[in-house]
Design a protein around this motif. Structure first.
Motif, PDB file in Angstrom:
ATOM      1  N   GLY A  56       9.605 -40.225 -16.224  1.00  0.00           N
ATOM      2  CA  GLY A  56       9.411 -40.922 -17.492  1.00  0.00           C
ATOM      3  C   GLY A  56       9.821 -42.376 -17.329  1.00  0.00           C
ATOM      4  N   ASN A  57      10.597 -42.889 -18.257  1.00  0.00           N
ATOM      5  CA  ASN A  57      11.030 -44.287 -18.247  1.00  0.00           C
ATOM      6  C   ASN A  57      11.993 -44.529 -17.082  1.00  0.00           C
ATOM      7  N   ILE A  58      11.565 -45.312 -16.101  1.00  0.00           N
ATOM      8  CA  ILE A  58      12.387 -45.562 -14.913  1.00  0.00           C
ATOM      9  C   ILE A  58      12.264 -47.017 -14.485  1.00  0.00           C
ATOM     10  N   ARG A  59      13.353 -47.554 -13.970  1.00  0.00           N
ATOM     11  CA  ARG A  59      13.371 -48.927 -13.465  1.00  0.00           C
ATOM     12  C   ARG A  59      14.348 -49.008 -12.298  1.00  0.00           C
ATOM     13  N   MET A  60      14.187 -50.060 -11.507  1.00  0.00           N
ATOM     14  CA  MET A  60      15.159 -50.294 -10.428  1.00  0.00           C
ATOM     15  C   MET A  60      16.481 -50.737 -11.041  1.00  0.00           C
ATOM     16  N   ALA A  61      17.561 -50.289 -10.450  1.00  0.00           N
ATOM     17  CA  ALA A  61      18.884 -50.701 -10.900  1.00  0.00           C
ATOM     18  C   ALA A  61      19.126 -52.153 -10.496  1.00  0.00           C
ATOM     19  N   LYS A  62      19.877 -52.852 -11.329  1.00  0.00           N
ATOM     20  CA  LYS A  62      20.272 -54.229 -11.012  1.00  0.00           C
ATOM     21  C   LYS A  62      21.394 -54.175  -9.967  1.00  0.00           C
ATOM     22  N   PRO A  63      21.544 -55.236  -9.155  1.00  0.00           N
ATOM     23  CA  PRO A  63      22.580 -55.228  -8.116  1.00  0.00           C
ATOM     24  C   PRO A  63      23.970 -54.840  -8.639  1.00  0.00           C
ATOM     25  N   LYS A  64      24.339 -55.318  -9.815  1.00  0.00           N
ATOM     26  CA  LYS A  64      25.652 -54.993 -10.382  1.00  0.00           C
ATOM     27  C   LYS A  64      25.744 -53.486 -10.680  1.00  0.00           C
ATOM     28  N   GLU A  65      24.666 -52.917 -11.198  1.00  0.00           N
ATOM     29  CA  GLU A  65      24.639 -51.473 -11.477  1.00  0.00           C
ATOM     30  C   GLU A  65      24.737 -50.674 -10.184  1.00  0.00           C
ATOM     31  N   VAL A  66      24.028 -51.125  -9.154  1.00  0.00           N
ATOM     32  CA  VAL A  66      24.066 -50.445  -7.861  1.00  0.00           C
ATOM     33  C   VAL A  66      25.505 -50.337  -7.379  1.00  0.00           C
ATOM     34  N   GLU A  67      26.215 -51.449  -7.415  1.00  0.00           N
ATOM     35  CA  GLU A  67      27.598 -51.452  -6.930  1.00  0.00           C
ATOM     36  C   GLU A  67      28.513 -50.604  -7.811  1.00  0.00           C
ATOM     37  N   ILE A  99      12.729 -46.165   9.747  1.00  0.00           N
ATOM     38  CA  ILE A  99      13.815 -46.747   8.963  1.00  0.00           C
ATOM     39  C   ILE A  99      13.671 -46.236   7.538  1.00  0.00           C
ATOM     40  N   ILE A 100      14.787 -46.010   6.870  1.00  0.00           N
ATOM     41  CA  ILE A 100      14.715 -45.605   5.472  1.00  0.00           C
ATOM     42  C   ILE A 100      15.410 -46.617   4.581  1.00  0.00           C
ATOM     43  N   LYS A 101      14.912 -46.663   3.350  1.00  0.00           N
ATOM     44  CA  LYS A 101      15.506 -47.510   2.324  1.00  0.00           C
ATOM     45  C   LYS A 101      16.081 -46.578   1.253  1.00  0.00           C
ATOM     46  N   SER A 102      17.340 -46.776   0.917  1.00  0.00           N
ATOM     47  CA  SER A 102      17.996 -46.017  -0.148  1.00  0.00           C
ATOM     48  C   SER A 102      18.056 -46.927  -1.368  1.00  0.00           C
ATOM     49  N   LEU A 103      17.280 -46.585  -2.384  1.00  0.00           N
ATOM     50  CA  LEU A 103      17.121 -47.438  -3.564  1.00  0.00           C
ATOM     51  C   LEU A 103      17.632 -46.715  -4.799  1.00  0.00           C
ATOM     52  N   LEU A 104      18.325 -47.432  -5.649  1.00  0.00           N
ATOM     53  CA  LEU A 104      18.835 -46.819  -6.868  1.00  0.00           C
ATOM     54  C   LEU A 104      17.951 -47.205  -8.048  1.00  0.00           C
ATOM     55  N   PHE A 105      17.544 -46.202  -8.796  1.00  0.00           N
ATOM     56  CA  PHE A 105      16.753 -46.383 -10.004  1.00  0.00           C
ATOM     57  C   PHE A 105      17.529 -45.830 -11.190  1.00  0.00           C
ATOM     58  N   ILE A 106      17.163 -46.279 -12.370  1.00  0.00           N
ATOM     59  CA  ILE A 106      17.789 -45.805 -13.609  1.00  0.00           C
ATOM     60  C   ILE A 106      16.699 -45.167 -14.474  1.00  0.00           C
ATOM     61  N   VAL A 107      16.940 -43.923 -14.891  1.00  0.00           N
ATOM     62  CA  VAL A 107      16.014 -43.177 -15.737  1.00  0.00           C
ATOM     63  C   VAL A 107      16.532 -43.213 -17.174  1.00  0.00           C
ATOM     64  N   ASN A 108      15.630 -43.559 -18.099  1.00  0.00           N
ATOM     65  CA  ASN A 108      15.972 -43.600 -19.531  1.00  0.00           C
ATOM     66  C   ASN A 108      17.238 -44.407 -19.829  1.00  0.00           C
ATOM     67  N   SER A 161       6.923 -45.804  -5.291  1.00  0.00           N
ATOM     68  CA  SER A 161       5.859 -45.981  -6.274  1.00  0.00           C
ATOM     69  C   SER A 161       6.401 -45.801  -7.685  1.00  0.00           C
ATOM     70  N   LEU A 162       6.431 -46.892  -8.445  1.00  0.00           N
ATOM     71  CA  LEU A 162       6.884 -46.797  -9.842  1.00  0.00           C
ATOM     72  C   LEU A 162       5.970 -45.884 -10.640  1.00  0.00           C
ATOM     73  N   GLU A 163       4.686 -45.906 -10.315  1.00  0.00           N
ATOM     74  CA  GLU A 163       3.730 -45.048 -11.021  1.00  0.00           C
ATOM     75  C   GLU A 163       4.071 -43.562 -10.800  1.00  0.00           C
ATOM     76  N   LYS A 164       4.284 -43.178  -9.549  1.00  0.00           N
ATOM     77  CA  LYS A 164       4.616 -41.783  -9.245  1.00  0.00           C
ATOM     78  C   LYS A 164       5.977 -41.404  -9.820  1.00  0.00           C
ATOM     79  N   LEU A 165       6.952 -42.294  -9.688  1.00  0.00           N
ATOM     80  CA  LEU A 165       8.286 -42.014 -10.233  1.00  0.00           C
ATOM     81  C   LEU A 165       8.246 -41.873 -11.746  1.00  0.00           C
ATOM     82  N   SER A 166       7.431 -42.693 -12.412  1.00  0.00           N
ATOM     83  CA  SER A 166       7.289 -42.613 -13.871  1.00  0.00           C
ATOM     84  C   SER A 166       6.677 -41.283 -14.300  1.00  0.00           C
TER      85      SER A 166
END
Length: 132
Positions: A59-70, A25-34, A50-55
């Motif tokens: 660089g500066n990265i976080r998971m997108a909020k549900p509203k941003e995803v949509e 199974i795969i998970k499609s996740l949206l992140f926001i950079v800078n 992995s937030l550590e590997k993605l960072s």
């Protein structure tokens, strides 16, 4: 396209429904950079992004909020398909090793079965080590 009866939002539900292993199974996740650039991150169901590997990569990265995803993808959290999203895409190297994967189908009551190499092709995805 697989249309289960009812919503399927979690890996555990897909495992029970289809009798497959979580790593199929795969998970499609949206992140926001800078705070501006969206990145679609695809990992298997037995791993975490992995937030550590993605960072280290972005660089500066976080998971997108549900509203941003949509707003960005046009899909609700839990229903994001792994293809057709016009943003930079990275896929974990473990996913590409599979013969097929099951991912979101655009709605929480729809799944898609795909060859992960086609995801890489369609999304022009980068294959990286991004899971833990």
């Amino acid at each position: 396209m697989i249309e289960p009866k009812g919503e399927v939002k979690h890996v555990r539900q897909v495992v029970e429904l289809l009798g497959i292993q979580p790593d199929q199974i795969i998970k499609s996740l949206l992140f926001i950079v800078n705070e501006k650039e969206p990145v679609l991150v695809i990992v298997d169901g037995s791993s975490k992004a992995s937030l550590e590997k993605l960072s280290r990569i972005f660089g500066n990265i976080r998971m997108a909020k549900p509203k941003e995803v949509e707003q960005i993808t046009g899909y609700k959290v839990g229903g994001i398909p792994p293809v057709g999203i016009p943003v930079r895409t990275v896929i974990d190297k473990k996913v590409v090793e599979k013969a097929f994967v099951i991912g979101g189908g655009g709605r929480v009551d729809r799944l898609s079965k795909l060859d992960p190499k086609k995801i890489v092709e369609f999304q022009k995805a980068e294959v990286l080590d991004i899971s833990e």
